[in-house]
Motif scaffolding. Structure first.
Motif, PDB file in Angstrom:
ATOM      1  N   ASN A  24       0.092   4.036  -2.736  1.00 28.26           N
ATOM      2  CA  ASN A  24      -0.248   5.416  -2.352  1.00 28.26           C
ATOM      3  C   ASN A  24       0.770   6.415  -2.902  1.00 28.26           C
ATOM      4  O   ASN A  24       0.421   7.542  -3.269  1.00 28.26           O
ATOM      5  CB  ASN A  24      -0.329   5.533  -0.835  1.00 28.26           C
ATOM      6  CG  ASN A  24      -1.522   4.784  -0.267  1.00 28.26           C
ATOM      7  OD1 ASN A  24      -2.531   4.603  -0.941  1.00 28.26           O
ATOM      8  ND2 ASN A  24      -1.407   4.333   0.977  1.00 28.26           N
TER       9      ASN A  24
ATOM     10  N   LEU B 262       0.825  -1.204   0.000  1.00 26.26           N
ATOM     11  CA  LEU B 262       0.000   0.000   0.000  1.00 26.26           C
ATOM     12  C   LEU B 262       0.864   1.262   0.000  1.00 26.26           C
ATOM     13  O   LEU B 262       0.467   2.280  -0.570  1.00 26.26           O
ATOM     14  CB  LEU B 262      -0.919  -0.002   1.230  1.00 26.26           C
ATOM     15  CG  LEU B 262      -2.186  -0.856   1.140  1.00 26.26           C
ATOM     16  CD1 LEU B 262      -2.924  -0.858   2.480  1.00 26.26           C
ATOM     17  CD2 LEU B 262      -3.101  -0.335   0.020  1.00 26.26           C
ATOM     18  N   GLU B 263       2.016   1.168   0.596  1.00 24.87           N
ATOM     19  CA  GLU B 263       2.907   2.327   0.592  1.00 24.87           C
ATOM     20  C   GLU B 263       3.292   2.708  -0.830  1.00 24.87           C
ATOM     21  O   GLU B 263       3.252   3.882  -1.215  1.00 24.87           O
ATOM     22  CB  GLU B 263       4.168   2.023   1.417  1.00 24.87           C
ATOM     23  CG  GLU B 263       5.153   3.188   1.466  1.00 24.87           C
ATOM     24  CD  GLU B 263       6.446   2.821   2.162  1.00 24.87           C
ATOM     25  OE1 GLU B 263       7.259   3.728   2.408  1.00 24.87           O
ATOM     26  OE2 GLU B 263       6.658   1.626   2.452  1.00 24.87           O
TER      27      GLU B 263
ATOM     28  N   LYS C 276      -0.172   6.830  -6.557  1.00 28.11           N
ATOM     29  CA  LYS C 276      -1.413   7.603  -6.678  1.00 28.11           C
ATOM     30  C   LYS C 276      -1.166   9.089  -6.438  1.00 28.11           C
ATOM     31  O   LYS C 276      -1.741   9.949  -7.115  1.00 28.11           O
ATOM     32  CB  LYS C 276      -2.460   7.084  -5.690  1.00 28.11           C
ATOM     33  CG  LYS C 276      -3.052   5.736  -6.084  1.00 28.11           C
ATOM     34  CD  LYS C 276      -3.791   5.078  -4.915  1.00 28.11           C
ATOM     35  CE  LYS C 276      -4.907   5.939  -4.385  1.00 28.11           C
ATOM     36  NZ  LYS C 276      -5.634   5.283  -3.270  1.00 28.11           N
ATOM     37  N   ARG C 277      -0.299   9.390  -5.486  1.00 29.19           N
ATOM     38  CA  ARG C 277      -0.011  10.789  -5.180  1.00 29.19           C
ATOM     39  C   ARG C 277       0.653  11.488  -6.369  1.00 29.19           C
ATOM     40  O   ARG C 277       0.337  12.636  -6.681  1.00 29.19           O
ATOM     41  CB  ARG C 277       0.885  10.877  -3.946  1.00 29.19           C
ATOM     42  CG  ARG C 277       1.177  12.307  -3.519  1.00 29.19           C
ATOM     43  CD  ARG C 277       1.861  12.377  -2.171  1.00 29.19           C
ATOM     44  NE  ARG C 277       3.227  11.865  -2.194  1.00 29.19           N
ATOM     45  CZ  ARG C 277       3.609  10.714  -1.662  1.00 29.19           C
ATOM     46  NH1 ARG C 277       2.730   9.938  -1.042  1.00 29.19           N
ATOM     47  NH2 ARG C 277       4.860  10.321  -1.720  1.00 29.19           N
TER      48      ARG C 277
END
Length: 215
Positions: free
Chosen positions: A134, A130-131, A137-138
């Motif tokens: 994310n 997930l890191e 995505k950022r």
């Protein structure tokens, strides 16, 4: 007793000098009286001088030792604080963990995007946590960017191009066969549509770095 002997000696000296002229006699008497007075007022013995020298040496050594102790005490150890480790990535790539990512400025279909990444020694972006997701995505933000996921049909699981099955860390929305990433999640699309893309490759060479750079 010593003062009395000095006075007797001085008187004897004065008596022997009466044969000299008056003016010279007075000068000699004054000098001798001064010497006698100094011996009476400041009687110094060798023992006292040695004690004084020894005391000066001890005090000097104590001052030096105190100065050294204070200088050592005020010195603080230098603690090196290093930032987090990021991979050493080529120019135009952004590092996270042991991976480097490249975000395209051009827009092409899925096949061209994968070929472009392979030409750079990479593939369309893969993520393992997930890191990483994310992070991607950022940087993708409001744009749509192809990633490495694909499937044969809606009845088949999503896989990476190395044939590793996707663990559904985040569900892929839609009914198409190729996945793309947005700032809000993962969706599917037809492969011929033009979108941005993200390449990724591993890099085990890490260095201290203040953080990811912008692209």
């Amino acid at each position: 007793m010593k003062a009395a002997k000095d006075e007797e000696a001085s008187m004897g000296m004065l008596e022997t000098d009466f044969t000299t002229p008056d003016c010279l006699q007075e000068v000699e008497i004054d000098k001798k009286l001064q010497e006698i007075c100094l011996r009476i007022v400041y009687p110094e013995s060798p023992a006292k001088l040695y004690c004084s020298y020894a005391l000066n040496i001890i005090l000097t050594a104590a001052v030096i030792a105190l100065s050294v102790a204070l200088s050592v005490r005020t010195e603080k150890p230098v603690i090196s604080t290093l930032g987090p480790c990021y991979p050493t990535c080529p120019s135009g790539w952004i590092g996270l963990g042991n991976k480097c990512f490249h975000f395209s400025e051009d827009m092409r279909n899925w096949t061209f995007s994968q070929t472009s990444c392979m030409a750079l020694g990479a593939q369309l972006a893969q993520f393992d946590s997930l890191e990483e997701l994310n992070f991607l995505k950022r940087y993708v933000g409001n744009s749509f960017s192809w990633i490495d996921l694909q499937r044969e049909s809606t009845q088949h699981p999503w896989k990476w191009t190395d044939n590793t099955e996707y663990n559904n860390l985040v569900p892929v929305e839609g009914e198409e066969k190729h996945a793309y990433l947005t700032g809000s999640g993962i969706s599917s699309s037809r492969d011929y549509l033009k979108r941005h893309w993200v390449c990724s490759k591993s890099n085990s060479s890490t260095s201290q770095y203040s953080g990811p750079s912008s692209f």
